[in-house]
Design a protein around this motif. Structure first.
Motif, PDB file in Angstrom:
ATOM      1  N   THR A  59       0.670  -1.130   0.006  1.00 56.17           N
ATOM      2  CA  THR A  59      -0.122   0.044  -0.070  1.00 56.17           C
ATOM      3  C   THR A  59       0.886   1.346   0.029  1.00 56.17           C
ATOM      4  O   THR A  59       1.947   1.244   0.379  1.00 56.17           O
ATOM      5  CB  THR A  59      -1.007   0.084   1.124  1.00 56.17           C
ATOM      6  OG1 THR A  59      -0.096   0.216   2.409  1.00 56.17           O
ATOM      7  CG2 THR A  59      -1.831  -1.222   1.422  1.00 56.17           C
ATOM      8  N   ALA A  60       0.139   2.368  -0.220  1.00 55.57           N
ATOM      9  CA  ALA A  60       0.936   3.490   0.023  1.00 55.57           C
ATOM     10  C   ALA A  60       1.424   3.854   1.068  1.00 55.57           C
ATOM     11  O   ALA A  60       2.813   4.606   1.457  1.00 55.57           O
ATOM     12  CB  ALA A  60      -0.004   4.815  -0.526  1.00 55.57           C
ATOM     13  N   ALA A  61       0.738   3.403   2.458  1.00 57.98           N
ATOM     14  CA  ALA A  61       1.394   3.307   3.658  1.00 57.98           C
ATOM     15  C   ALA A  61       2.558   2.475   4.049  1.00 57.98           C
ATOM     16  O   ALA A  61       3.608   3.178   4.692  1.00 57.98           O
ATOM     17  CB  ALA A  61       0.359   3.173   4.674  1.00 57.98           C
ATOM     18  N   ASP A  62       2.587   1.586   3.333  1.00 67.62           N
ATOM     19  CA  ASP A  62       3.675   0.564   3.215  1.00 67.62           C
ATOM     20  C   ASP A  62       4.949   1.149   2.706  1.00 67.62           C
ATOM     21  O   ASP A  62       6.098   1.085   3.328  1.00 67.62           O
ATOM     22  CB  ASP A  62       3.445  -0.725   2.454  1.00 67.62           C
ATOM     23  CG  ASP A  62       2.323  -1.454   3.062  1.00 67.62           C
ATOM     24  OD1 ASP A  62       2.340  -1.754   4.585  1.00 67.62           O
ATOM     25  OD2 ASP A  62       1.681  -2.352   2.564  1.00 67.62           O
ATOM     26  N   THR A  63       4.753   1.775   1.459  1.00 64.57           N
ATOM     27  CA  THR A  63       5.676   2.528   0.734  1.00 64.57           C
ATOM     28  C   THR A  63       6.098   3.778   1.944  1.00 64.57           C
ATOM     29  O   THR A  63       7.386   3.545   1.852  1.00 64.57           O
ATOM     30  CB  THR A  63       5.392   3.254  -0.522  1.00 64.57           C
ATOM     31  OG1 THR A  63       4.951   2.120  -1.405  1.00 64.57           O
ATOM     32  CG2 THR A  63       6.385   4.311  -1.106  1.00 64.57           C
ATOM     33  N   ALA A  64       5.643   4.588   2.295  1.00 67.75           N
ATOM     34  CA  ALA A  64       5.921   5.648   3.106  1.00 67.75           C
ATOM     35  C   ALA A  64       6.634   5.270   4.472  1.00 67.75           C
ATOM     36  O   ALA A  64       7.723   5.531   4.691  1.00 67.75           O
ATOM     37  CB  ALA A  64       4.797   6.454   3.721  1.00 67.75           C
TER      38      ALA A  64
END
Length: 134
Positions: A59-64
């Motif tokens: 997810t985008a949260a994982d990337t961040a």
């Protein structure tokens, strides 16, 4: 002693379902050593993450979260490749210019290369460049 890290190693750290001894060794080594990477590493790592988001792997949260972790590691980006050496390696070993940049940096700095890319590892061996994990 510094070592050169490529994007395949950093990508391995980003995914919980992947593991590799070389990636683990590189991460452990970063506790006391500096990793070097050509400046293209910054883009390659982020591209891997974005493509993985699109595929639903992360997810985008994982990337961040991963990028925050990566920012805490001692990875120095090199912006001064030897153009002639990069092109010669790419031609001689049939590498992409991107992969040749990692090998050129390792050779120039006399530093071991950490990679999970089999073609790059083969080229490094042929050039007698040390590999992390060998």
């Amino acid at each position: 002693m510094p070592f050169v890290i490529d994007a395949s190693v950093a990508a391995c750290w980003a995914f919980k379902d992947e593991g590799h001894a070389t990636a683990t060794q590189a991460l452990e080594r970063l506790r006391t050593d500096t990793a070097l990477a050509p400046s293209l590493w910054w883009f390659e790592v982020r591209n891997t993450l974005i493509v993985s988001e699109r595929r639903g792997r992360i997810t985008a949260a994982d990337t961040a979260a991963f990028l925050r972790l990566l920012d805490r590691l001692d990875v120095a980006l090199d912006r001064t490749p030897n153009e002639g050496a990069v092109l010669a390696l790419a031609r001689r070993r049939r590498l992409t210019v991107y992969d040749a940049a990692y090998l050129e940096l390792a050779a120039r700095e006399r530093a071991p290369l950490a990679t999970l890319d089999t073609a790059l590892a083969s080229a490094a061996r042929a050039e007698r460049a040390p590999l992390l994990g060998d």
